[in-house]
Motif scaffolding. Structure first.
Motif, mmCIF file in Angstrom:
data_model
loop_
_atom_site.group_PDB
_atom_site.id
_atom_site.type_symbol
_atom_site.label_atom_id
_atom_site.label_comp_id
_atom_site.label_asym_id
_atom_site.label_seq_id
_atom_site.Cartn_x
_atom_site.Cartn_y
_atom_site.Cartn_z
ATOM 1 N N LEU A 82 0.826 -1.213 0.000
ATOM 2 C CA LEU A 82 0.000 0.000 0.000
ATOM 3 C C LEU A 82 0.856 1.258 0.000
ATOM 4 O O LEU A 82 0.408 2.320 -0.431
ATOM 5 C CB LEU A 82 -0.921 0.003 1.223
ATOM 6 C CG LEU A 82 -2.070 -1.019 1.223
ATOM 7 C CD1 LEU A 82 -2.807 -0.984 2.554
ATOM 8 C CD2 LEU A 82 -3.031 -0.738 0.078
ATOM 9 N N SER A 83 2.074 1.149 0.480
ATOM 10 C CA SER A 83 2.944 2.323 0.583
ATOM 11 C C SER A 83 3.921 2.460 -0.582
ATOM 12 O O SER A 83 4.368 3.574 -0.880
ATOM 13 C CB SER A 83 3.741 2.270 1.894
ATOM 14 O OG SER A 83 4.523 1.082 1.958
ATOM 15 N N HIS A 84 4.274 1.349 -1.245
ATOM 16 C CA HIS A 84 5.307 1.415 -2.271
ATOM 17 C C HIS A 84 4.932 0.669 -3.552
ATOM 18 O O HIS A 84 5.802 0.344 -4.347
ATOM 19 C CB HIS A 84 6.619 0.838 -1.725
ATOM 20 C CG HIS A 84 7.226 1.663 -0.639
ATOM 21 N ND1 HIS A 84 6.811 1.596 0.679
ATOM 22 C CD2 HIS A 84 8.205 2.601 -0.676
ATOM 23 C CE1 HIS A 84 7.524 2.426 1.412
ATOM 24 N NE2 HIS A 84 8.366 3.055 0.624
ATOM 25 N N GLY A 85 3.677 0.384 -3.769
ATOM 26 C CA GLY A 85 3.252 -0.280 -4.998
ATOM 27 C C GLY A 85 3.546 -1.766 -4.968
ATOM 28 O O GLY A 85 2.706 -2.572 -4.572
ATOM 29 N N VAL A 86 4.730 -2.141 -5.397
ATOM 30 C CA VAL A 86 5.163 -3.535 -5.376
ATOM 31 C C VAL A 86 6.569 -3.590 -4.795
ATOM 32 O O VAL A 86 7.439 -2.798 -5.162
ATOM 33 C CB VAL A 86 5.170 -4.158 -6.796
ATOM 34 C CG1 VAL A 86 5.657 -5.610 -6.736
ATOM 35 C CG2 VAL A 86 3.782 -4.105 -7.413
ATOM 36 N N VAL A 87 6.785 -4.538 -3.882
ATOM 37 C CA VAL A 87 8.097 -4.738 -3.267
ATOM 38 C C VAL A 87 8.481 -6.201 -3.454
ATOM 39 O O VAL A 87 7.654 -7.097 -3.237
ATOM 40 C CB VAL A 87 8.072 -4.380 -1.764
ATOM 41 C CG1 VAL A 87 9.407 -4.717 -1.108
ATOM 42 C CG2 VAL A 87 7.738 -2.906 -1.570
ATOM 43 N N TRP A 88 9.726 -6.451 -3.846
ATOM 44 C CA TRP A 88 10.201 -7.825 -3.999
ATOM 45 C C TRP A 88 10.839 -8.280 -2.688
ATOM 46 O O TRP A 88 11.683 -7.570 -2.114
ATOM 47 C CB TRP A 88 11.208 -7.925 -5.141
ATOM 48 C CG TRP A 88 10.563 -8.042 -6.481
ATOM 49 C CD1 TRP A 88 10.375 -9.168 -7.220
ATOM 50 C CD2 TRP A 88 9.977 -6.981 -7.264
ATOM 51 N NE1 TRP A 88 9.725 -8.879 -8.399
ATOM 52 C CE2 TRP A 88 9.468 -7.552 -8.453
ATOM 53 C CE3 TRP A 88 9.841 -5.599 -7.063
ATOM 54 C CZ2 TRP A 88 8.847 -6.806 -9.436
ATOM 55 C CZ3 TRP A 88 9.208 -4.853 -8.046
ATOM 56 C CH2 TRP A 88 8.710 -5.454 -9.212
ATOM 57 N N VAL A 89 10.441 -9.444 -2.213
ATOM 58 C CA VAL A 89 10.918 -9.937 -0.923
ATOM 59 C C VAL A 89 11.719 -11.218 -1.107
ATOM 60 O O VAL A 89 11.504 -11.990 -2.042
ATOM 61 C CB VAL A 89 9.744 -10.198 0.053
ATOM 62 C CG1 VAL A 89 8.914 -8.951 0.259
ATOM 63 C CG2 VAL A 89 8.876 -11.349 -0.430
ATOM 64 N N SER A 90 12.660 -11.401 -0.188
ATOM 65 C CA SER A 90 13.415 -12.649 -0.087
ATOM 66 C C SER A 90 13.804 -12.800 1.377
ATOM 67 O O SER A 90 13.411 -12.001 2.228
ATOM 68 C CB SER A 90 14.643 -12.631 -0.997
ATOM 69 O OG SER A 90 15.227 -13.928 -1.064
ATOM 70 N N CYS A 91 14.563 -13.834 1.681
ATOM 71 C CA CYS A 91 14.950 -14.086 3.065
ATOM 72 C C CYS A 91 16.351 -14.704 3.079
ATOM 73 O O CYS A 91 16.839 -15.186 2.048
ATOM 74 C CB CYS A 91 13.946 -14.991 3.762
ATOM 75 S SG CYS A 91 13.802 -16.642 3.039
ATOM 76 N N PRO A 92 17.030 -14.699 4.228
ATOM 77 C CA PRO A 92 18.391 -15.251 4.289
ATOM 78 C C PRO A 92 18.488 -16.680 3.782
ATOM 79 O O PRO A 92 19.470 -17.034 3.110
ATOM 80 C CB PRO A 92 18.738 -15.151 5.782
ATOM 81 C CG PRO A 92 17.954 -13.969 6.259
ATOM 82 C CD PRO A 92 16.658 -14.037 5.495
ATOM 83 N N TYR A 101 4.360 -0.966 4.073
ATOM 84 C CA TYR A 101 3.179 -1.814 4.212
ATOM 85 C C TYR A 101 3.269 -2.945 3.192
ATOM 86 O O TYR A 101 3.324 -2.701 1.981
ATOM 87 C CB TYR A 101 1.907 -1.008 3.990
ATOM 88 C CG TYR A 101 1.642 0.039 5.046
ATOM 89 C CD1 TYR A 101 0.734 -0.204 6.073
ATOM 90 C CD2 TYR A 101 2.300 1.263 5.009
ATOM 91 C CE1 TYR A 101 0.488 0.757 7.054
ATOM 92 C CE2 TYR A 101 2.063 2.231 5.983
ATOM 93 C CZ TYR A 101 1.160 1.969 7.003
ATOM 94 O OH TYR A 101 0.936 2.921 7.973
ATOM 95 N N LEU A 102 3.277 -4.176 3.678
ATOM 96 C CA LEU A 102 3.309 -5.357 2.818
ATOM 97 C C LEU A 102 2.122 -6.232 3.183
ATOM 98 O O LEU A 102 2.101 -6.844 4.249
ATOM 99 C CB LEU A 102 4.610 -6.143 3.008
ATOM 100 C CG LEU A 102 5.915 -5.442 2.642
ATOM 101 C CD1 LEU A 102 7.104 -6.310 3.026
ATOM 102 C CD2 LEU A 102 5.959 -5.133 1.154
ATOM 103 N N LYS A 103 1.126 -6.273 2.292
ATOM 104 C CA LYS A 103 -0.095 -6.999 2.638
ATOM 105 C C LYS A 103 -0.626 -6.493 3.980
ATOM 106 O O LYS A 103 -0.861 -5.308 4.144
ATOM 107 C CB LYS A 103 0.168 -8.503 2.653
ATOM 108 C CG LYS A 103 0.246 -9.154 1.290
ATOM 109 C CD LYS A 103 -1.137 -9.251 0.658
ATOM 110 C CE LYS A 103 -1.143 -10.033 -0.615
ATOM 111 N NZ LYS A 103 -2.506 -10.205 -1.154
ATOM 112 N N ASP A 104 -0.765 -7.388 4.963
ATOM 113 C CA ASP A 104 -1.250 -6.984 6.279
ATOM 114 C C ASP A 104 -0.126 -6.666 7.254
ATOM 115 O O ASP A 104 -0.383 -6.393 8.430
ATOM 116 C CB ASP A 104 -2.121 -8.099 6.882
ATOM 117 C CG ASP A 104 -3.383 -8.324 6.068
ATOM 118 O OD1 ASP A 104 -3.847 -7.357 5.434
ATOM 119 O OD2 ASP A 104 -3.902 -9.451 6.061
#
Length: 262
Positions: free
Chosen positions: A91-101, A133-136
């Motif tokens: 909601l704050s940045h349109g689309v964000v790409w996520v990953s994890c260690p 903001y990412l989803k909820d």
């Protein structure tokens, strides 16, 4: 020697899972992480079908009982398609790409960057005191850490120039957000009177703009010709930049752009 190629999803990709829960038609998932993945058999089958020359097909991928008297091993092995970066609506940045260690460490074993894995909540788009903001989920600005060398964990190619905002989340939070961000399509069955026959059915898919990769190499069947086999398979990949993997081809699912790591 282990080589790898990238896959950038151009459309939702559905590879059937082993079970179906209720009215949800799920996708293939890793048993130990529950992350979506592309089975190596799906990638291998698609590439095998793209080879027109029968002799080359048998040499690279092995024989089958339909066209040969006995089964013989091919000279190429292909690994599963693994997640690297997955898009999440924000909601704050349109689309964000996520990953994890965990996902980055898996990939870094092949790239030699294992000692440079970013810490959790590393982010390349900090903007003052603005939360993400990412989803909820709400990530406060003070929780985020500036990530300077983020481009080292993305292939710098024209195919990935849409990935501008990246964030590294803890493994468990990343898994939850990935689950929430999968593509889900509602389907119904109509009878002859155009009324709903039965209930709804939901089908999962890995969303477009996801970045994945798969490993590959030569088997012992190459028997001294590994260099030649490597060249032939590299040429095969270069010749088929766009592939269609998985099911629901008639709905335009599974289009991916693939390229070799330079």
């Amino acid at each position: 020697m282990i080589n790898y190629a990238y896959l950038y999803l151009l459309s939702p990709l559905h590879t059937g899972g082993t079970t179906q829960e209720g009215n949800l038609l799920g996708i293939a998932r890793e048993s130990h992480t529950n992350f979506p993945y592309i089975p190596s058999s799906s990638i291998r089958g698609r590439l095998r079908a793209s080879v027109e020359d029968k002799d080359q097909k048998f040499k690279l991928f092995g024989t089958d009982l339909e066209n040969a008297s006995q089964l013989e091993q091919g000279t190429i092995w292909i690994g599963d398609g693994s997640l690297l970066w997955l898009p999440v609506p924000s909601l704050s940045h349109g689309v964000v790409w996520v990953s994890c260690p965990m996902l980055l460490k898996r990939w870094a074993r092949f790239t030699g960057k294992l000692n440079r894995i970013p810490v959790e909540y590393s982010c390349n788009f900090l903007n003052g005191n603005s939360a993400v903001y990412l989803k909820d989920a709400i990530l406060k600005a003070e929780e985020l850490k500036q990530w300077q060398d983020w481009q080292d964990f993305l292939p710098q190619t024209p195919q990935t120039n849409t990935i501008e905002r990246a964030i590294v989340l803890p493994d468990k939070h990343c898994a939850t957000l990935i689950q929430m961000s999968l593509w889900r399509q509602v389907k119904i069955k109509l009878d002859e009177n155009k009324t709903v026959d039965g209930g709804f059915r939901y089908e999962e898919a890995i969303p477009p703009d996801t970045l994945m990769y798969f490993t590959w190499g030569t088997t012992s069947a190459a028997n001294g010709t590994a260099s030649q086999i490597h060249q032939e398979f590299s040429q095969l990949l270069a010749k088929h930049e766009i592939l269609q993997i998985g099911g629901q081809e008639s709905l335009g699912r599974g289009f991916v752009q693939q390229w070799l790591e330079k």
